[in-house]
Structures are given as structure tokens and as C-alpha cells.
Design an enzyme around this catalytic site. Structure first.
Site, mmCIF file in Angstrom:
data_model
loop_
_atom_site.group_PDB
_atom_site.id
_atom_site.type_symbol
_atom_site.label_atom_id
_atom_site.label_comp_id
_atom_site.label_asym_id
_atom_site.label_seq_id
_atom_site.Cartn_x
_atom_site.Cartn_y
_atom_site.Cartn_z
ATOM 1 C CG ASP A 161 -2.193 0.803 1.024
ATOM 2 O OD1 ASP A 161 -2.159 1.799 0.274
ATOM 3 O OD2 ASP A 161 -3.217 0.448 1.632
ATOM 4 C CG ASP B 35 2.327 5.203 -6.835
ATOM 5 O OD1 ASP B 35 1.246 4.614 -7.018
ATOM 6 O OD2 ASP B 35 2.573 6.340 -7.293
ATOM 7 C CG ASN C 97 -8.747 -4.171 -1.387
ATOM 8 O OD1 ASN C 97 -9.972 -4.214 -1.423
ATOM 9 N ND2 ASN C 97 -8.090 -3.224 -0.725
ATOM 10 C CE1 TYR D 56 -13.855 1.638 -8.399
ATOM 11 C CE2 TYR D 56 -16.216 1.266 -8.614
ATOM 12 C CZ TYR D 56 -15.025 1.044 -7.958
ATOM 13 O OH TYR D 56 -14.993 0.223 -6.857
ATOM 14 C CE LYS E 96 -12.733 -1.734 -8.820
ATOM 15 N NZ LYS E 96 -11.658 -2.469 -8.085
#
Length: 244
Positions: A36, A53, A79, A143, A147
């Protein structure tokens, strides 16, 4: 000897749904590599934090390869992701490309990095966190595109890697009460109440609900489940998905 099947790499594991996943998996006895940009407030037992990153391809590739050379990560959870909401006419190329970098390109790099070890072990688990928005949602051109693309990659990877003992599945969360969601949708707001009214279960989802689904797909015993998407959405996708 440490069982390599007990380690899971989780991207974006420091907050929200990712944090719940990290906590659930450590509670289940897994060791976690949390990749992260921001460190968690406190590490869970057996958790290792790696700062990188994932939108920086070269830096991410170098970091992931360093982790992969250990040969002890045979499970990954993609995730990390973010949203830049905008109407179609307001969606810029810069925003679109940025969302693609984290939501679509990073999962590809993660999967490629750990695939050799999984193939060698004849065992692997890949869980991709997509979204109910892949089915369509206002203000989500970039988005929802990424996805939905992640769903396509999930099914393709499942077909390619099933014979190698590697399963690939996806989770599609619906409205989940993360801090980020609640900051824009306070529990007592009319908008939030409207969302809850459309859900068959009549409550918001919790990050732990998503984490439970992830843990199920990661289990050793889930080897006959691959190429699937599980919507953790309180029943939203059964009917009135367009109202959320």
C-alpha cells in the site's frame, strides 16, 4: 518449515475493505504482505507492510519481484483501487488513464509477478476485488470500465491457469460502510436511507462481509471454484441495482 501456502499478498490493505481483509486473514492464521501507499495504523500479527505506488509500473514491478523471489506467496488479493467520479462528458483522458493504472494494470502486474511460484507449486489463489458498479452506475465511466475489465481478466486467467491448480475469482461489493463511503453518505442522510431501502437485507454491508467472501475463495478447499464473481451486495444485484 514454514508452509508457503499460509502467506497472502493484499494490495491496498491499510484501510477500508483492505484492512478488514487483512484482519480476517490474520485471524484465520495467514501471514499478510500488505502492499500500500499508506501504512496501517497498527500491524496485525504476522503482517508485513510494504510501501509502494502501484501506479508506478517500474517501482511496483521491482518491489513485487523482490517479494516474489522469496517463493512463499501463493495467494494474492487485488484490492487496491480508486474512483474518479464524473459524468460521461466530464470524464477526462487523464482521469481515465489514472483509474486504469491502479484498477486494471496493477492487478495484471501482481498476477504476473506471482504466477511462476504458483505454477511451480501447482497451487495458487487469486481474488480480484471488482464492484457491483461493473454492471453500470452513474458517474462511473472510468471506474465501471475498469471493474468490468477486471471481471474479464478474472475469467480469462481462470481458463488459462486452472490446469495448474490456480483458481481465480472475483468479489463484487455493493454498498459497503467504509469510512470513505460514509464520509459522502452519512448514516442518517436521505440518500443513505434510500440505498438501504433498496437492499433486500435492509442494511449496509460491512467491510467484514467482503473479507469473509475473500477468505472463502482463498481457502485450500476452494479448488473447484474458479472464474466466478460473487456479489457481496445485500441482494442489490437481484433486482434494483440501478437505483444505488
Amino acid at each position: 518449515m514454514v508452509n508457503p501456502r499460509n502467506k497472502v499478498l493484499v494490495t491496498g490493505g491499510s484501510g477500508g475493505i483492505g484492512r478488514a481483509i487483512a484482519k480476517r486473514l490474520t485471524d484465520d492464521g495467514y501471514r499478510i504482505v500488505n502492499v500500500d501507499l499508506v501504512a496501517p495504523k497498527a500491524l496485525e500479527p504476522g503482517e508485513e507492510f510494504v510501501n509502494v505506488d502501484l501506479m508506478d509500473w517500474d517501482a511496483a514491478e521491482a518491489t513485487l519481484q523482490t517479494i516474489a523471489t522469496r517463493g512463499d506467496v501463493l495467494r494474492v488479493v487485488n484490492n487496491a483501487g480508486f474512483i474518479r467520479p464524473a459524468l460521461l462528458q466530464d470524464t477526462s483522458v487523464e482521469d481515465f488513464e489514472a483509474v486504469v493504472q491502479l484498477n486494471l494494470r496493477a492487478p495484471l502486474l501482481v498476477a504476473q509477478s506471482f504466477l511462476p511460484a504458483m505454477r511451480q507449486a501447482k497451487f495458487g489463489r487469486i481474488v480480484n476485488i471488482t464492484s457491483r458498479s461493473a454492471l453500470g452506475k452513474e458517474l462511473r465511466t472510468a471506474y465501471s470500465a475498469t471493474k468490468a475489465g477486471l471481471l474479464g481478466m478474472t475469467r480469462t486467467w481462470a481458463l488459462e491457469e486452472g490446469a495448474n491448480g490456480i483458481t481465480v475469482n472475483a468479489i463484487g461489493p455493493g454498498p459497503i460502510a467504509t469510512d470513505l463511503f460514509l464520509s459522502g453518505n452519512p448514516p442518517d442522510s436521505p440518500k443513505t436511507k434510500q440505498i438501504i431501502d433498496t437492499l433486500p437485507v435492509k442494511r449496509m454491508g460491512e467491510p467484514a462481509d467482503v473479507a469473509h467472501a475473500v477468505a472463502s475463495f482463498l481457502d485450500d478447499r476452494a479448488g473447484f471454484i474458479t472464474g466466478q464473481i460473487l456479489y457481496v451486495c445485500g441482494g442489490m444485484t437481484v433486482g434494483l441495482s440501478h437505483t444505488a
